[in-house]
Design an enzyme around this catalytic site. Structure first.
Site, PDB file in Angstrom:
ATOM      1  CE  LYS A 106       0.833  -5.079   5.699  1.00 22.24           C
ATOM      2  NZ  LYS A 106      -0.384  -5.844   5.280  1.00 22.24           N
ATOM      3  NE  ARG A 152       3.059  -3.695  -1.061  1.00 22.01           N
ATOM      4  CZ  ARG A 152       1.966  -3.118  -1.549  1.00 22.01           C
ATOM      5  NH1 ARG A 152       1.787  -3.119  -2.853  1.00 22.01           N
ATOM      6  NH2 ARG A 152       1.073  -2.572  -0.759  1.00 22.01           N
ATOM      7  NE  ARG A 182      -8.928  -2.363   4.069  1.00 22.43           N
ATOM      8  CZ  ARG A 182      -7.760  -2.879   3.698  1.00 22.43           C
ATOM      9  NH1 ARG A 182      -6.853  -3.175   4.612  1.00 22.43           N
ATOM     10  NH2 ARG A 182      -7.493  -3.106   2.431  1.00 22.43           N
ATOM     11  NE  ARG A 184      -6.923   0.118  -0.419  1.00 17.04           N
ATOM     12  CZ  ARG A 184      -5.820  -0.534  -0.053  1.00 17.04           C
ATOM     13  NH1 ARG A 184      -5.312  -0.349   1.152  1.00 17.04           N
ATOM     14  NH2 ARG A 184      -5.242  -1.369  -0.862  1.00 17.04           N
ATOM     15  NE  ARG A 224      -4.997  -5.487  -2.078  1.00 15.78           N
ATOM     16  CZ  ARG A 224      -5.875  -4.939  -1.250  1.00 15.78           C
ATOM     17  NH1 ARG A 224      -7.157  -4.863  -1.606  1.00 15.78           N
ATOM     18  NH2 ARG A 224      -5.497  -4.477  -0.085  1.00 15.78           N
TER      19      ARG A 224
END
Length: 215
Positions: free
Chosen positions: A13, A88, A123, A156, A167
């Site tokens: 996204k 969300r 990532r 992160r 998550r």
């Protein structure tokens, strides 16, 4: 264009919202970025938000709604925006609707959870620009260095397998019901709703989005 991206973490996204921002000159509003920027302010309230994020949990609806509302009303959002990470939950979707802000498109990104974990663990992010790399799928020209600025890339704090699983659980419980909510909104003619296979390459997804937005 006022666009909402929904989907689990790691489905691209952020990459696609950067593409839209650059092509159509509308800002991306990333609730995650808003929250992380607020946690740099040293007070008890922001420390509490930071603790919630680091545990992989969702920040309460009221806080999210107020921060997002403030951002949407800034001058650069007049021609449109991409919402990445908001709403969300169903209550957040109702709150957005009550702001009397017309949403044009809702794009849902789908990807298997095995690939999500693989993507997130690899990532790497350039925090100032929001550019996203991946050790395997989209590596920088120089390891752990941003292609444009030469600055160091970061991982992160919540990009580890334990936090990722948390998550995903939160997404399944709170965010996935938004798919049915927005499908009903489409049936009523309020929005246009599309599903994207996030396993495709970023370039193919770019082209799919371009086709959607010229219809």
């Amino acid at each position: 264009m006022r666009i909402i991206f929904i989907g689990p973490p790691g489905t691209g996204k952020g990459t696609q919202s950067n593409f839209i921002t650059n092509k159509y000159s509308i800002p991306t509003i990333s609730v995650g970025d808003i929250l992380r920027s607020n946690t740099t302010q040293n007070n008890e309230y922001n420390k509490k938000i930071n603790d919630i994020i680091n545990e992989g949990k969702l920040v309460d609806d009221n806080t999210i709604v107020q921060l997002t509302k403030k951002r949407i009303h800034q001058i650069d959002c007049r021609k449109g925006f991409v919402l990445d990470g908001f709403p969300r939950t169903i209550p957040q979707a109702h709150a957005l609707k009550n702001m009397n802000i017309k949403i044009d498109y809702v794009i849902q990104f789908e990807l298997s959870y095995k690939l999500i974990i693989d993507r997130i663990k690899g990532r790497r992010i350039h925090i100032p620009s929001g550019r996203i790399y991946h050790k395997k799928y989209n590596p920088p020209k120089k390891e752990n260095i941003d292609d444009i600025t030469g600055q160091k890339l970061t991982v992160r704090k919540d990009d580890n397998e334990e936090k990722i699983n948390k998550r995903i659980e939160e997404y399944q419980k709170y965010t996935l019901p938004l798919a049915e909510y927005y499908k009903k909104e489409e049936q009523l003619g309020y929005i246009k709703y599309y599903i994207i296979n996030a396993q495709l390459t970023p370039l193919i997804i770019h082209k799919q989005l371009e086709k959607i937005f010229i219809q």
